[in-house]
Design an enzyme around this catalytic site. Structure first.
Site: not given
Length: 433
Positions: A263, A266-268
Site C-alpha cells: 500500500s 502504491w501511494h508513492g
C-alpha cells in the site's frame, strides 16, 4: 496506456483459454505474466527515479505519466486475476473492455471498480430517471462543498505548517496532522462524490469508497472504512494470496506488514511511504496483541463495548495514531516526518490554542469559523447517513423544500467557498498518487 490496455485485453482471453485446458502451473505462469505486463509500467514510472537514486545514484527521469495510471493498473490486475480464477468471463469485445477500463468519472481517482460490479452497467440500456438524475446533482453539489468549504481551506493551514516545519513544533504538528487528515478526507471524498454523482446522471452506480472512517474505534476498523476499494483490493489480491490468516499467527502478522508495505509503495516512491504503510501494519498487530488486556481493563472499569466513554476514548486514540501516520505521509521526507512526530510528543505548547497563534497559519478567524462549521456539517451529515440516505429523505420533501435546499446550498458554497482572492485552485490530492 494503449499498449497495456491492448495487452491486458488479449491476455484476458488467453488466460480464459489456458484456465480451460492448461495445467495448474501453466495457469499461474500466464496469470503472473499478465499481472507483470500491467504492473511493470506503474512500478517504473512511480518508483523508477527512487530506485535510480538509491541503486545507481542517478538523477531523475521526466516520465510521461498517463492520467489515472495508479488506478487503472489495479483495475486491470483485478480483471486478469479474476479471469484466471474463473470468477468472471474474459471480455471479448475490445470496445467494451476499453470502456470498462477508461470510464471517465472514476479513472482519475477511483473508486477502483471490479469488472463484475461495473461492466454490465456500462453497456446495458438506461432509461432517463429523474430521481436518479437529481440525486446525482445533489451528490455533485456535496462534492463541491467538501472540496471548497473543507479540503482547500484546511490545506492552507496544512501547507503553512509543513512548509515551515522547523518553526512549527509541538501542538502545531498535532493541528497540522489533524487538519491534513480532514483535508485528505474531504478532498478524496469530494472527488469520489463528483465521480459517483456524474455516473449517476447516466444511471450508473459506482461503489462507495468511504464509510465514515473517523468514527472507527481501531486502526483495523479505520481501514475497513477508508478507501474501501483499495482496502478490498489489497485484501483480495495481496493479503489472501500470501496466505491471509490461514497459516498461523506469525505468518498472518507478516502478511499484514507485507500488504501495508505494498500500500505504501502504491501511494508513492520513497522511504516515507513504505514507513507509513508499515506503521499501519504495526498498529494492527499491536492492536491484536493488546486486545485482551484492553478488554480486561474495560471490564474492570465497568465499561462494556457500547459504553459511551469507551467508544469515544477508542475513537480518540485511533484518531491520534492515524494522525501521527498522516504526519509522516504529508512530510517532505522520512527524516522530516520523524522530527515532526517527535516534536508533537515532546514539545509542550498548548497556549497556541489561546493566544491567536493559529491565526498565523494563513486563515483569519472568520476562515477558521467557516472551516469549523463546515466540519460540523460533515459530522452531522455522516451521523444522519448512519440511519439512511439523506438524498432519499430529501426526495420525499415538497418541491419548494427540495429546490430551496439545493439553491441555498449552492449559494452558501459560492459565497463561502475557498476560492478567489487569497486562495488558489488546488488539484485533487489523490490525483498525485
Amino acid at each position: 496506456m494503449g499498449v497495456v490496455l491492448a495487452a491486458s485485453f488479449f491476455m484476458g482471453i488467453l488466460l480464459e483459454d489456458v484456465s480451460g485446458r492448461g495445467t495448474g502451473r501453466g495457469k499461474r505462469l500466464a496469470a503472473a505474466a499478465a499481472v507483470g505486463i500491467a504492473a511493470v509500467p506503474l512500478i517504473v514510472v512511480k518508483n523508477g527515479n527512487f530506485l535510480l537514486h538509491v541503486l545507481a545514484d542517478k538523477g531523475p527521469v521526466d516520465w510521461i505519466v498517463p492520467i489515472g495510471m495508479s488506478f487503472y493498473t489495479l483495475q486491470i490486475i483485478s480483471y486478469v486475476v479474476d479471469v484466471s480464477r474463473g470468477t468472471i468471463r474474459a471480455e471479448r469485445n475490445p470496445g467494451k473492455y476499453a470502456l470498462f477500463i477508461c470510464f471517465f468519472p472514476q479513472i482519475i481517482q477511483g473508486p477502483i471498480p471490479r469488472y463484475g460490479q461495473l461492466a454490465g452497467q456500462l453497456w446495458e440500456g438506461h432509461r432517463f430517471d429523474e430521481r436518479e438524475f437529481v440525486k446525482g446533482i445533489w451528490l455533485i453539489l456535496w462534492g463541491f462543498f467538501l472540496k471548497l468549504m473543507i479540503a482547500d481551506r484546511a490545506g492552507t493551514a496544512v501547507n503553512t505548517i509543513f512548509s515551515g516545519w522547523e518553526a512549527y513544533q509541538g501542538f502545531y504538528v498535532l493541528v497540522g496532522g489533524g487538519l491534513y487528515g480532514i483535508e485528505l478526507y474531504g478532498d478524496f471524498l469530494s472527488c469520489v462524490c463528483l465521480a459517483k454523482g456524474t455516473a449517476q446522471l447516466f444511471g450508473i452506480t459506482l461503489a462507495d469508497n468511504f464509510l465514515h472512517p473517523y468514527m472507527a474505534r481501531s486502526v483495523k476498523e479505520f481501514w475497513g472504512r477508508w478507501h474501501l476499494s483499495l482496502s478490498s483490493w489489497l485484501k483480495d489480491y495481496i493479503y489472501i494470496p500470501l496466505g491471509g490468516n490461514r497459516r498461523g499467527t506469525l505468518r498472518r502478522y507478516g502478511n499484514i506488514l507485507a500488504t501495508f508495505a505494498v500500500s505504501g509503495v502504491w501511494h508513492g516512491a520513497g522511504y516515507k511511504y513504505i514507513f507509513w504503510g508499515l506503521m499501519h501494519g504495526v498498529y494492527q498487530i499491536a492492536g491484536d496483541l493488546t486486545k485482551g488486556v484492553r478488554d480486561r481493563i474495560c471490564r474492570i472499569l465497568g465499561m462494556e463495548a457500547d459504553n459511551r466513554v469507551r467508544v469515544w476514548t477508542e475513537r480518540a486514540f485511533t484518531w491520534f495514531w492515524v494522525t501521527a501516520a498522516w504526519v509522516i505521509f504529508r512530510a517532505g521526507g522520512l527524516k522530516q516526518g520523524l522530527f515532526m512526530v517527535r516534536s508533537m510528543v515532546m514539545v509542550y505548547n498548548p497556549w497556541i490554542f489561546f493566544d491567536d497563534s493559529l491565526l498565523s497559519l494563513g486563515l483569519s478567524w472568520k476562515e477558521w469559523v467557516i472551516l469549523g462549521c463546515s466540519v460540523m456539517v460533515l459530522m452531522k451529515a455522516e451521523k444522519a447517513q448512519e440511519k439512511g440516505c439523506i438524498r432519499d429523505a430529501l426526495l420525499k420533501q415538497p418541491l419548494i423544500v427540495r429546490w430551496g435546499a439545493t439553491l441555498g446550498a449552492a449559494a452558501v458554497i459560492m459565497v463561502f467557498g475557498s476560492y478567489g482572492y487569497g486562495f488558489s485552485a488546488s488539484d485533487f490530492i489523490y490525483g498525485r498518487f
